[in-house]
Design an enzyme around this catalytic site. Structure first.
Site, PDB file in Angstrom:
ATOM      1  N   HIS A  88       4.316  17.450   7.845  1.00 40.36           N
ATOM      2  CA  HIS A  88       3.493  16.683   6.916  1.00 40.36           C
ATOM      3  C   HIS A  88       2.061  17.195   6.894  1.00 40.36           C
ATOM      4  CE1 HIS A  88       6.615  14.020   5.842  1.00 40.36           C
ATOM      5  NE2 HIS A  88       6.680  13.374   6.985  1.00 40.36           N
ATOM      6  N   ARG A 125       0.503  13.784 -14.750  1.00 35.18           N
ATOM      7  CA  ARG A 125       1.048  12.497 -14.323  1.00 35.18           C
ATOM      8  C   ARG A 125       0.240  11.370 -14.975  1.00 35.18           C
ATOM      9  NH1 ARG A 125       0.637  15.441  -9.247  1.00 35.18           N
ATOM     10  NH2 ARG A 125       2.714  16.079  -8.492  1.00 35.18           N
ATOM     11  N   ARG A 152       3.669  13.886 -18.857  1.00 37.07           N
ATOM     12  CA  ARG A 152       4.810  13.022 -18.584  1.00 37.07           C
ATOM     13  C   ARG A 152       4.442  11.606 -19.002  1.00 37.07           C
ATOM     14  NH1 ARG A 152       6.756  12.674 -12.490  1.00 37.07           N
ATOM     15  NH2 ARG A 152       4.811  11.510 -12.252  1.00 37.07           N
ATOM     16  N   ASN A 201      11.798  17.310  -6.659  1.00 40.62           N
ATOM     17  CA  ASN A 201      11.670  16.292  -5.609  1.00 40.62           C
ATOM     18  C   ASN A 201      12.683  15.165  -5.828  1.00 40.62           C
ATOM     19  OD1 ASN A 201       9.512  17.825  -4.696  1.00 40.62           O
ATOM     20  ND2 ASN A 201       8.021  16.629  -5.820  1.00 40.62           N
ATOM     21  N   ASP A 202      12.724  14.634  -7.044  1.00 41.82           N
ATOM     22  CA  ASP A 202      13.707  13.592  -7.341  1.00 41.82           C
ATOM     23  C   ASP A 202      15.109  14.173  -7.484  1.00 41.82           C
ATOM     24  OD1 ASP A 202      12.590  11.094  -7.158  1.00 41.82           O
ATOM     25  OD2 ASP A 202      11.865  11.039  -9.205  1.00 41.82           O
ATOM     26  N   ARG A 242      13.925   9.779  -0.880  1.00 40.53           N
ATOM     27  CA  ARG A 242      12.574  10.215  -0.521  1.00 40.53           C
ATOM     28  C   ARG A 242      11.930   9.107   0.303  1.00 40.53           C
ATOM     29  NH1 ARG A 242      10.285  11.488  -6.407  1.00 40.53           N
ATOM     30  NH2 ARG A 242       8.322  11.605  -5.276  1.00 40.53           N
TER      31      ARG A 242
END
Length: 572
Positions: free
Chosen positions: A196, A294, A330, A454-455, A465
């Site tokens: 991370h 986003r 998006r 990612n999704d 996730r």
């Protein structure tokens, strides 16, 4: 007479394609919590109550830090704190604390330390990303210990300018505090590129080297160092030449113009953005445009939704920042892990599989969707760059047709009102297995696909996730994920539909050749990795990349995928 200065170097693993120069500041958080010998007698009921109170305080902190991280760093990074909330309420931990208090007679702080010891050791014994999850457990444990003992939290937000943080390890809570405007980089003794801390470093555009080992402990506070996040080198007491190279940037050169593969295929390398500062960073790092804007960031951290005028200005600003490029917006992706206080969002058992994305835009948030479309169509006519509109979490052809009908209705209304507007490119995110399977049908309905890895990895692998227990399954190098990407590209072949990618996978230079071999036309990523990916694109031969993609996509295990990438000179 002494000889000329000679660099002394430590080797670790580079986490970001950036370099920095600064002065070592050691971070030793364990020094802030010191537990005395436990008393002989404790009141179990009182100690368990202390633990419950500390857990509630920790939960409040984590929820606040998740929102702060979502705003300051990114939504993917904020998920880490969702995982910490899971660990905080894990029955294994809670039962362990209760047993240590009631059976062993330990006070709450000692019981917490005892309860976390076994799970941390268990994760430490695993391989890959699972091993690095031990740091998440330490983060939760140390938070509880700090609260229970009243110890002061070390404030990494107040470091002197030019600091290079040295630490045994940095937890997500630690890394999220670092300010790139002040901190020149960080170096850890443990950890890997998928930790991370490394992921946060890339999002924050911080030079970082991880996994240096025991040699790090020999470096004194105040030592001048160069942190090369590309090669993984840490240079102690660097020469003037080394300092000058680092100050000028050891990372890949910024290329403002679009790039081509070695055999002449142009590839668009764009950036993912959510805030105005990220747009500026994307321009500075040479992004060709925005592959993922986003738009939900316009809607969060406020008491009411933004109006049409505010949205119009935001979209136009992004278009004007890339007069020769494309900006893919998006549409509102609310739900799942993105709560908005002023919306009536349902409490769902599994919000990632619930009322979110395009489902809400065609349902409860239809008015917001229409306002957003009005702003987008107006901006498409007024902005300097080319606008594209992208629908999130599409699963059916009906959703796409319904959204296009709404867009056409908005355009007609603007026509009647005499308002200047333009019809943008219209596309969908490929995030669900349904979208992959329906790819040929969707390709005839839209202008482009953008694969949200990612999704997509989450849904293809049935691995949520934020759930660190299944993080290994969400690895982009899982054969099923790679085949889903391949099938998406195949679905668009022979049509006018181009295919891009806007997930974290797109920003890994070690996977660039594979992705181009699979047939992607565009890659969009965190701005910090744009120069490195552009540089890698120029070295790719398309025919060789196709051969690699065929070889990798035929693998039946992740280990085979990694081996085949490695055998082609790629890093696993």
């Amino acid at each position: 007479m002494s000889g000329p200065a000679v660099d002394r170097r430590l080797q670790g693993e580079g986490a970001t394609p950036l370099a920095g120069v600064g002065t070592v500041v050691w971070y030793r958080p364990d020094d802030s919590v010191d537990l005395d010998e436990p008393p002989e007698d404790v009141d179990p009921e009182a100690e368990l109550a202390r633990f419950e109170e500390a857990s509630e305080t920790a939960r409040t902190e984590l929820e606040r830090e998740r929102e702060e991280t979502r705003e300051r760093v990114g939504e993917e990074e904020a998920e880490v704190f969702g995982a910490h909330l899971q660990f905080l309420s894990d029955p294994m931990i809670e039962d362990g604390v209760e047993a240590a208090v009631t059976d062993d007679g330990l006070p709450a702080p000692h019981a917490v330390r005892a309860a976390f010891a076994g799970p941390i050791e268990q994760f430490e014994g695993m391989d890959g990303r699972m091993k690095e999850r031990a740091d998440d457990l330490r983060d939760v444990r140390d938070r509880l210990l700090r609260i229970l003992t009243g110890a002061e939290r070390v404030d990494l937000r107040s470091l002197p300018e030019g600091s290079v943080v040295f630490a045994e390890r940095l937890t997500p809570s630690d890394t999220a505090q670092l300010d790139p405007a002040v901190v020149a980089g960080f170096v850890t003794a443990t950890g890997g590129r998928t930790s991370h801390a490394a992921i946060f470093a890339r999002s924050l555009a911080l030079p970082a080297v991880v996994g240096v080992g025991a040699g790090l402990y020999e470096v004194d506070e105040g030592t001048e160092v160069v942190v090369d996040g590309d090669t993984g080198e840490v240079v102690l007491n660097p020469t003037e030449e080394t300092r000058a190279r680092a100050s000028g940037g050891l990372d890949a050169p910024v290329r403002e113009a679009p790039v081509e593969t070695s055999d002449g295929k142009e590839i668009e390398v764009a950036a993912n953005v959510g805030r105005p500062a990220e747009i500026e960073a994307a321009v500075e790092r040479g992004a060709d445009g925005v592959g993922l804007y986003r738009s939900e960031f316009l809607f969060v951290d406020r008491d009411a939704p933004p109006g049409e005028a505010e949205q119009y200005e935001a979209y136009r600003d992004a278009l004007d920042a890339f007069p020769d490029g494309r900006v893919v917006v998006r549409t509102l992706d609310i739900g799942g892990d993105k709560p908005v206080p002023y919306l009536d969002l349902p409490e769902e058992e599994n919000p990632f599989l619930g009322d979110r994305g395009i489902r809400r835009s065609l349902g409860n948030d239809a008015d917001l969707f229409e306002t957003q479309l009005r702003a987008l169509l107006r901006a498409a006519a007024a902005g300097a760059g080319d606008l594209a509109v992208m629908l999130p979490l599409v699963s059916t052809v009906e959703e796409v047709r319904a959204a296009r009908t709404r867009l056409e209705a908005v355009a007609s209304a603007l026509d009647e009102a005499g308002v200047d507007h333009a019809i943008p490119e219209f596309g969908v995110m490929i995030e669900t297995p349904a979208a992959v399977l329906m790819g040929p049908d969707l390709a005839s309905e839209v202008d482009f696909f953008s694969i949200g890895t990612n999704d997509l990895a989450q849904y293809v692998m049935a691995a949520a996730r934020g759930n660190e227990r299944v993080s290994e399954l969400r690895d982009f190098r899982q054969p099923a994920v790679i085949r889903a990407i391949r099938e998406t590209v195949r679905a668009a072949e022979g049509t006018e539909c181009w295919v891009g990618m806007c997930g974290e996978m797109a920003g890994d230079p070690d996977l660039t050749e594979l992705l181009l071999g699979l047939g992607l036309d565009e890659l969009s990523m965190s701005a910090v990795t744009v120069p490195a990916v552009k540089q890698r694109v120029t070295a790719v031969d398309t025919d060789e990349a196709r051969e690699l993609a065929t070889h990798v996509a035929s693998a039946s295990t992740k280990e085979q995928v990694v081996d085949r990438l490695t055998s082609q000179g790629e890093s696993p």
